[in-house]
Design a protein around this motif. Structure first.
Motif, short mmCIF file in Angstrom:
data_model
loop_
_atom_site.label_atom_id
_atom_site.label_comp_id
_atom_site.label_asym_id
_atom_site.label_seq_id
_atom_site.Cartn_x
_atom_site.Cartn_y
_atom_site.Cartn_z
N GLY A 1 -2.30 3.01 -0.95
CA GLY A 1 -3.06 4.26 -0.96
C GLY A 1 -2.64 5.23 -2.06
N SER A 2 -1.79 4.77 -2.97
CA SER A 2 -1.38 5.64 -4.08
C SER A 2 -2.25 5.39 -5.30
N PRO A 3 -2.54 6.45 -6.06
CA PRO A 3 -3.24 6.22 -7.33
C PRO A 3 -2.37 5.51 -8.36
N ARG A 4 -1.05 5.50 -8.14
CA ARG A 4 -0.15 4.76 -9.04
C ARG A 4 -0.16 3.28 -8.65
N ARG A 5 -0.59 2.45 -9.58
CA ARG A 5 -0.65 1.01 -9.29
C ARG A 5 0.71 0.34 -9.46
N THR B 1 12.46 7.65 0.76
CA THR B 1 12.48 8.85 -0.08
C THR B 1 12.50 8.42 -1.54
N ALA B 2 11.52 8.88 -2.30
CA ALA B 2 11.42 8.50 -3.70
C ALA B 2 10.45 9.44 -4.39
N ASP B 3 10.64 9.61 -5.70
CA ASP B 3 9.76 10.52 -6.43
C ASP B 3 9.37 9.92 -7.80
N GLY B 4 10.34 9.73 -8.67
CA GLY B 4 10.06 9.09 -9.96
C GLY B 4 9.49 7.71 -9.73
N ILE C 1 5.41 4.89 4.26
CA ILE C 1 5.30 6.26 3.75
C ILE C 1 6.40 6.49 2.72
N VAL C 2 6.01 7.01 1.56
CA VAL C 2 6.99 7.33 0.52
C VAL C 2 6.79 8.78 0.09
N GLY C 3 7.84 9.56 0.16
CA GLY C 3 7.74 10.96 -0.27
C GLY C 3 9.04 11.43 -0.87
N ALA C 4 8.98 12.58 -1.52
CA ALA C 4 10.15 13.10 -2.23
C ALA C 4 10.97 14.05 -1.37
N ASP C 5 10.33 14.71 -0.42
CA ASP C 5 10.96 15.81 0.31
C ASP C 5 11.09 15.46 1.80
N GLN C 6 12.19 14.77 2.11
CA GLN C 6 12.52 14.43 3.50
C GLN C 6 11.31 13.92 4.29
N GLY D 1 3.70 2.35 -8.78
CA GLY D 1 4.60 3.41 -8.31
C GLY D 1 5.43 2.95 -7.12
N ASN D 2 5.93 3.95 -6.41
CA ASN D 2 6.88 3.68 -5.33
C ASN D 2 6.25 3.02 -4.11
N THR D 3 5.05 3.44 -3.76
CA THR D 3 4.42 2.89 -2.55
C THR D 3 4.17 1.40 -2.72
N VAL D 4 3.62 1.04 -3.86
CA VAL D 4 3.32 -0.38 -4.07
C VAL D 4 4.61 -1.19 -4.21
N THR E 1 1.20 4.70 1.84
CA THR E 1 0.74 5.97 1.26
C THR E 1 1.90 6.78 0.72
N PRO E 2 1.71 7.44 -0.42
CA PRO E 2 2.66 8.48 -0.80
C PRO E 2 2.38 9.71 0.06
N VAL E 3 3.37 10.57 0.20
CA VAL E 3 3.15 11.85 0.89
C VAL E 3 2.53 12.81 -0.10
N TYR E 4 1.40 13.36 0.25
CA TYR E 4 0.76 14.41 -0.54
C TYR E 4 0.62 15.63 0.37
N TRP E 5 1.28 16.70 0.01
CA TRP E 5 1.22 17.93 0.81
C TRP E 5 1.49 17.63 2.29
N TYR E 6 2.54 16.85 2.51
CA TYR E 6 3.04 16.54 3.85
C TYR E 6 2.05 15.76 4.70
C1 LIG Z 1 -0.24 15.84 -5.44
C2 LIG Z 1 1.12 15.48 -4.94
C3 LIG Z 1 1.58 16.05 -3.77
C4 LIG Z 1 2.82 15.69 -3.27
N1 LIG Z 1 3.23 16.25 -2.10
C5 LIG Z 1 4.41 15.85 -1.55
C6 LIG Z 1 4.81 16.36 -0.28
O1 LIG Z 1 4.16 17.20 0.34
N2 LIG Z 1 5.97 15.90 0.26
C7 LIG Z 1 6.74 14.97 -0.38
O2 LIG Z 1 7.76 14.56 0.18
N3 LIG Z 1 6.39 14.46 -1.60
C8 LIG Z 1 5.23 14.89 -2.20
N4 LIG Z 1 4.83 14.37 -3.41
C9 LIG Z 1 5.71 13.40 -4.08
C10 LIG Z 1 5.25 11.95 -3.85
O3 LIG Z 1 5.10 11.68 -2.48
C11 LIG Z 1 6.30 11.00 -4.44
O4 LIG Z 1 6.41 11.21 -5.83
C12 LIG Z 1 6.02 9.55 -4.15
O5 LIG Z 1 7.16 8.78 -4.50
C13 LIG Z 1 4.82 9.04 -4.94
O6 LIG Z 1 4.56 7.70 -4.60
P1 LIG Z 1 3.77 6.71 -5.59
O7 LIG Z 1 4.71 6.46 -6.76
O8 LIG Z 1 3.49 5.50 -4.82
O9 LIG Z 1 2.54 7.43 -6.00
C14 LIG Z 1 3.64 14.74 -3.95
C15 LIG Z 1 3.16 14.19 -5.15
C16 LIG Z 1 1.92 14.55 -5.65
C17 LIG Z 1 1.44 13.93 -6.94
#
Ligand SMILES: Cc1cc2nc3c(=O)[nH]c(=O)nc-3n(C[C@H](O)[C@H](O)[C@H](O)COP(=O)(O)O)c2cc1C
Length: 178
Positions: free
Chosen positions: A8-12, A149-152, A114-119, A14-17, A77-82
């Protein structure tokens, strides 16, 4: 069994995949990126005389070609706005169209990543609630959530070991592939 991994990530790449591919390593599966499909927003036709269906985009093809035959679905899915990504939300909204046409959801096992940057394990719990409740409603069997937990874009690749919730899901998948 047939495993379908939906990214579900736009990154083909990225971290989710990457997380999904690591969890499914050596398990035969098909990977689909929602970003490769045109998916229209859900139209609620219940109070109209229009069919609860939209055949003008790629949704029906994805469901018929890949989802229908899968016994095991991994949703990532990546986390977007929680919350979950917009791509995944739009895709899940469209399940109502399929439900309205007796799509065979029942009995499928569903795993959530679920992959997100902030806990994400504590701050994005609403994703698990939404997906598990949807599974209950559609009579799919929710198998649990793997959270990382991942971001880059290479953060998951750099992990020596996956988080325990992800390893637990991998064990569940390996158990059904035997
Ligand atoms: C638009 C947007 C919103 C985001 N919102 C959150 C968030 O609310 N909480 C969080 O933990 N990470 C947030 N992130 C960080 C992503 O979840 C994180 O970079 C993740 O590793 C991306 O996964 P991907 O590489 O598969 O796309 C956000 C990233 C973007 C681009």
């Amino acid at each position: 069994m047939t495993i379908l991994f939906i990214n579900g990530s736009p990154r083909r790449h990225g971290n989710t995949v990457t997380l999904g591919e690591r969890i499914l390593q050596d398990c035969p599966h098909v990977t689909r990126h929602l970003a490769d499909y045109q998916l229209n927003f859900e139209q609620d036709q219940r109070a109209t005389h229009q069919p609860q269906r939209d055949l003008t985009d790629d949704y029906d093809r994805l469901m018929r070609t890949d989802f229908a035959g899968a016994t095991d679905i991994v949703l990532g899915t990546p986390v977007y706005w929680y919350d979950m990504s917009g791509q995944l939300k739009v895709f899940m909204d469209r399940w109502f169209d399929s439900y309205s046409h007796d799509f065979p959801f029942a009995g499928k096992r569903l795993y959530l990543l679920i992959v997100g940057a902030d806990q994400p394990a504590t701050k994005a719990v609403g994703i698990t609630t939404a997906v598990s409740q949807s599974c209950d409603w559609l009579k799919m069997s929710f198998q649990g959530t793997g959270v990382a937990t991942a971001d880059g874009p290479s953060d998951i690749t750099a992990l020596a070991t996956l988080p325990s919730s992800c390893l637990a899901l991998r064990q569940k998948i390996l158990a059904v592939t035997k």
